[in-house]
Design a protein around this motif. Structure first.
Motif, PDB file in Angstrom:
ATOM      1  N   MET A  96      19.932   1.880 -18.460  1.00  0.00           N
ATOM      2  CA  MET A  96      19.577   0.492 -18.185  1.00  0.00           C
ATOM      3  C   MET A  96      18.769  -0.122 -19.326  1.00  0.00           C
ATOM      4  SD  MET A  96      16.605   0.801 -15.260  1.00  0.00           S
ATOM      5  CE  MET A  96      14.877   1.053 -15.692  1.00  0.00           C
ATOM      6  N   ALA A  97      18.663   0.618 -20.430  1.00  0.00           N
ATOM      7  CA  ALA A  97      17.924   0.133 -21.603  1.00  0.00           C
ATOM      8  C   ALA A  97      16.541  -0.362 -21.193  1.00  0.00           C
ATOM      9  CB  ALA A  97      18.692  -0.978 -22.323  1.00  0.00           C
ATOM     10  N   GLY A  98      15.827   0.509 -20.486  1.00  0.00           N
ATOM     11  CA  GLY A  98      14.509   0.103 -20.030  1.00  0.00           C
ATOM     12  C   GLY A  98      13.791   1.218 -19.301  1.00  0.00           C
ATOM     13  N   SER A  99      12.696   0.834 -18.684  1.00  0.00           N
ATOM     14  CA  SER A  99      11.855   1.778 -17.960  1.00  0.00           C
ATOM     15  C   SER A  99      11.505   1.196 -16.601  1.00  0.00           C
ATOM     16  CB  SER A  99      10.569   2.065 -18.746  1.00  0.00           C
ATOM     17  OG  SER A  99       9.836   0.865 -18.936  1.00  0.00           O
ATOM     18  N   MET A 100      11.080   2.066 -15.697  1.00  0.00           N
ATOM     19  CA  MET A 100      10.684   1.624 -14.364  1.00  0.00           C
ATOM     20  C   MET A 100       9.355   2.250 -13.999  1.00  0.00           C
ATOM     21  SD  MET A 100      13.200   4.001 -11.992  1.00  0.00           S
ATOM     22  CE  MET A 100      14.560   3.994 -13.157  1.00  0.00           C
ATOM     23  N   GLU A 101       8.597   1.546 -13.186  1.00  0.00           N
ATOM     24  CA  GLU A 101       7.381   2.056 -12.562  1.00  0.00           C
ATOM     25  C   GLU A 101       7.483   1.741 -11.086  1.00  0.00           C
ATOM     26  OE1 GLU A 101       3.610   1.257 -14.813  1.00  0.00           O
ATOM     27  OE2 GLU A 101       4.956   0.000 -15.991  1.00  0.00           O
ATOM     28  N   VAL A 102       7.341   2.761 -10.262  1.00  0.00           N
ATOM     29  CA  VAL A 102       7.525   2.608  -8.824  1.00  0.00           C
ATOM     30  C   VAL A 102       6.348   3.239  -8.094  1.00  0.00           C
ATOM     31  CG1 VAL A 102       9.003   3.155  -6.842  1.00  0.00           C
ATOM     32  CG2 VAL A 102      10.039   2.675  -9.078  1.00  0.00           C
ATOM     33  N   ALA A 103       5.875   2.566  -7.058  1.00  0.00           N
ATOM     34  CA  ALA A 103       4.851   3.130  -6.174  1.00  0.00           C
ATOM     35  C   ALA A 103       5.185   2.717  -4.753  1.00  0.00           C
ATOM     36  CB  ALA A 103       3.463   2.653  -6.566  1.00  0.00           C
ATOM     37  N   LEU A 104       5.035   3.636  -3.801  1.00  0.00           N
ATOM     38  CA  LEU A 104       5.311   3.311  -2.409  1.00  0.00           C
ATOM     39  C   LEU A 104       4.455   4.149  -1.479  1.00  0.00           C
ATOM     40  CD1 LEU A 104       8.710   4.964  -1.440  1.00  0.00           C
ATOM     41  CD2 LEU A 104       7.874   4.982  -3.777  1.00  0.00           C
ATOM     42  N   SER A 105       4.193   3.583  -0.325  1.00  0.00           N
ATOM     43  CA  SER A 105       3.433   4.285   0.710  1.00  0.00           C
ATOM     44  C   SER A 105       3.861   3.752   2.062  1.00  0.00           C
ATOM     45  CB  SER A 105       1.921   4.093   0.515  1.00  0.00           C
ATOM     46  OG  SER A 105       1.542   2.765   0.860  1.00  0.00           O
ATOM     47  N   TRP A 106       3.523   4.495   3.108  1.00  0.00           N
ATOM     48  CA  TRP A 106       3.800   4.055   4.470  1.00  0.00           C
ATOM     49  C   TRP A 106       2.483   3.956   5.224  1.00  0.00           C
ATOM     50  CZ3 TRP A 106       7.460   6.506   1.683  1.00  0.00           C
ATOM     51  CH2 TRP A 106       8.767   6.002   1.763  1.00  0.00           C
ATOM     52  N   SER A 107       2.220   2.772   5.770  1.00  0.00           N
ATOM     53  CA  SER A 107       0.969   2.544   6.496  1.00  0.00           C
ATOM     54  C   SER A 107       1.294   2.269   7.958  1.00  0.00           C
ATOM     55  CB  SER A 107       0.209   1.365   5.880  1.00  0.00           C
ATOM     56  OG  SER A 107       0.980   0.178   6.007  1.00  0.00           O
ATOM     57  N   GLY A 108       0.345   1.711   8.664  1.00  0.00           N
ATOM     58  CA  GLY A 108       0.576   1.473  10.088  1.00  0.00           C
ATOM     59  C   GLY A 108       0.700   0.010  10.448  1.00  0.00           C
ATOM     60  N   THR A 109       1.086  -0.831   9.517  1.00  0.00           N
ATOM     61  CA  THR A 109       1.102  -2.269   9.774  1.00  0.00           C
ATOM     62  C   THR A 109       2.406  -2.760  10.381  1.00  0.00           C
ATOM     63  OG1 THR A 109       1.906  -2.727   7.546  1.00  0.00           O
ATOM     64  CG2 THR A 109      -0.481  -2.664   7.860  1.00  0.00           C
ATOM     65  N   HIS A 110       3.455  -1.914  10.373  1.00  0.00           N
ATOM     66  CA  HIS A 110       4.772  -2.258  10.933  1.00  0.00           C
ATOM     67  C   HIS A 110       5.459  -3.369  10.149  1.00  0.00           C
ATOM     68  CE1 HIS A 110       3.624   0.307  14.216  1.00  0.00           C
ATOM     69  NE2 HIS A 110       2.581  -0.453  14.497  1.00  0.00           N
ATOM     70  N   GLU A 111       4.991  -3.657   8.964  1.00  0.00           N
ATOM     71  CA  GLU A 111       5.604  -4.692   8.143  1.00  0.00           C
ATOM     72  C   GLU A 111       6.022  -4.101   6.800  1.00  0.00           C
ATOM     73  OE1 GLU A 111       2.834  -7.824   7.638  1.00  0.00           O
ATOM     74  OE2 GLU A 111       2.823  -8.424   9.740  1.00  0.00           O
ATOM     75  N   GLU A 112       7.008  -4.740   6.187  1.00  0.00           N
ATOM     76  CA  GLU A 112       7.412  -4.351   4.838  1.00  0.00           C
ATOM     77  C   GLU A 112       6.721  -5.248   3.821  1.00  0.00           C
ATOM     78  OE1 GLU A 112      11.675  -3.473   3.273  1.00  0.00           O
ATOM     79  OE2 GLU A 112      11.211  -5.507   2.600  1.00  0.00           O
ATOM     80  N   ARG A 113       6.090  -4.639   2.829  1.00  0.00           N
ATOM     81  CA  ARG A 113       5.495  -5.387   1.721  1.00  0.00           C
ATOM     82  C   ARG A 113       6.085  -4.812   0.444  1.00  0.00           C
ATOM     83  NH1 ARG A 113       1.621  -4.193   5.167  1.00  0.00           N
ATOM     84  NH2 ARG A 113       0.874  -2.411   3.970  1.00  0.00           N
ATOM     85  N   LEU A 114       7.146  -5.458  -0.041  1.00  0.00           N
ATOM     86  CA  LEU A 114       7.853  -5.004  -1.236  1.00  0.00           C
ATOM     87  C   LEU A 114       7.714  -6.068  -2.317  1.00  0.00           C
ATOM     88  CD1 LEU A 114       9.742  -3.262  -2.924  1.00  0.00           C
ATOM     89  CD2 LEU A 114      11.675  -4.194  -1.637  1.00  0.00           C
ATOM     90  N   ARG A 115       7.188  -5.675  -3.463  1.00  0.00           N
ATOM     91  CA  ARG A 115       7.003  -6.595  -4.586  1.00  0.00           C
ATOM     92  C   ARG A 115       7.816  -6.100  -5.773  1.00  0.00           C
ATOM     93  NH1 ARG A 115       2.040  -9.116  -3.567  1.00  0.00           N
ATOM     94  NH2 ARG A 115       2.493 -10.478  -5.324  1.00  0.00           N
TER      95      ARG A 115
END
Length: 389
Positions: A255-274
């Motif tokens: 993809m001629a590039g780099s990625m940085e990814v971070a994820l966790s699962w909490s108890g809010t029952h909502e998705e927060r994806l940026r």
């Protein structure tokens, strides 16, 4: 129907070029003439300043909201050259500020930020500002040039010695163009916070001099990158339990590039994806966010089947239903970003989808194997989301 009856013929065709086109249809270049477009004007210049700072070995950019309604952006880079540009025969900075498709080499290097993935941002800011003053400190000399609505008022002039290098652009958004020309401190602070997380070690300072009570000042500098970003998002959502954040970086030539990814699962029952491309938020998603979801689904599906939680008769885990309790940031930096709309809010590079999906599947899959207790809770949440309504 004839041309005579419709009143349409070649004589009625109008060609708009350069600054005239930008001022006639500003929304095509900054998204709107409201607050969104106003902020894009500043973010265009902020992208240039951060690029210059990082490329020049610096790392500090200051943004100041001035009492006259203007904005001043100062970087500690090498200083934009005033030397004559071969293509235009005019000074380098003037070329960048007046030619729509003039760009610098670092705009195509993912090691810098380059928030707007096309080389017209600086001239747009100039064209849609009633006044703009450029100050360059370079090789011990300070030079200044002034512009009005995208037009140079005079050649660059020497303004004395300079003890450091860098560029300062001070501009006032044009009230004839924008519905409002007043920047919100909180909105800018939120964007600078994002930018500091996405570029660990970058030092950003925001100062508001407009209040009679004295200046308001905030500094943004983070060393934890997207891992720390996810922790903040969880805290803002009221999640006080320490979540296990899965974070990684990967370079992928496909993809001629780099990625940085971070994820966790909490108890809010909502998705927060940026999602971000070259440190610019992709408000409408794109292939990087699709790849993230597909990678999570593949990892969870494989783990659940290996543990006997899913049988051969059960359908595969769906990528569009993995968001329960998920907090994630996916930031990709590409040499050749492809944005699928004129507002630059959706990433379209097909290879990014495959590369991110594979990386997330591998990394999350390994984490699930290494943390069976936490894995049980995460997988259970996602499988519950697949129970028919």
């Amino acid at each position: 129907m004839s041309a005579e009856s419709t009143g349409y013929d070649a004589v009625r065709i109008t060609v708009l070029e350069g600054r005239e086109a930008v001022r006639k249809r500003p929304g095509m270049y900054v998204g709107s003439t409201g607050v969104r477009g106003l902020h894009r004007l500043l973010l265009n210049e902020l992208g240039r300043a951060v690029n210059a700072s990082l490329a020049g070995g610096g790392g500090r950019v200051e943004v100041t909201l001035t009492p006259d309604g203007g904005v001043r952006v100062t970087d500690d880079g090498a200083g934009t050259p005033f030397e004559e540009c071969e293509d235009t025969g005019r000074p380098g900075l003037e070329t960048l500020l007046t030619e729509l498709f003039a760009g610098t080499r670092e705009q195509h290097d993912r090691r810098t930020v380059f928030m707007a993935p096309r080389p017209l941002a600086l001239s747009i800011t100039n064209t849609l500002s009633s006044r703009l003053t450029a100050e360059v400190r370079r090789e011990g000399v300070r030079r200044v040039q002034e512009f009005a609505r995208g037009v140079a008022l005079s050649p660059p002039t020497d303004a004395g010695p300079a003890t450091a290098s860098g560029t300062t652009l001070a501009f006032r958004p044009d009230a004839e163009i924008f519905d409002t020309v007043e920047y919100g401190f909180a909105a800018l602070a939120a964007r600078l916070t994002e930018l500091a997380f996405l570029n660990p070690g970058l030092d950003l300072v925001l100062t508001d001099e407009r209040s009679s009570d004295g200046p308001q000042r905030a500094r943004f500098r983070f060393l934890g990158g997207v891992r720390e970003f996810v922790t903040l998002l969880d805290a803002q959502a009221g999640e006080h339990l320490p979540a296990d954040v899965i974070a990684f970086e990967r370079e992928d030539p496909r993809m001629a590039g780099s990625m940085e990814v971070a994820l966790s699962w909490s108890g809010t029952h909502e998705e927060r994806l940026r999602g971000f491309i070259n440190s610019m938020a992709t408000r409408d998603g794109g292939t990087h966010e699709t790849g993230l979801r597909e990678g999570i689904a593949a990892a969870v599906d494989a783990y659940a089947r290996a543990q006997g939680l899913l049988t051969a008769a059960d359908p595969e885990v769906r990528a569009d239903r993995v968001g329960a309790d998920l907090t994630a940031v996916v930031s990709v930096k590409l040499d050749r970003p492809e944005l699928t709309d004129c507002t630059l809010l959706t990433l379209g590079n097909p290879a990014v989808r495959t590369c991110v999906a594979e990386a997330v599947r591998d990394r999350l899959g390994a984490w699930l194997e290494e943390h069976p207790q936490e894995a049980e809770a995460v997988v259970a949440r996602i499988l519950r989301a697949h129970v028919p309504d």
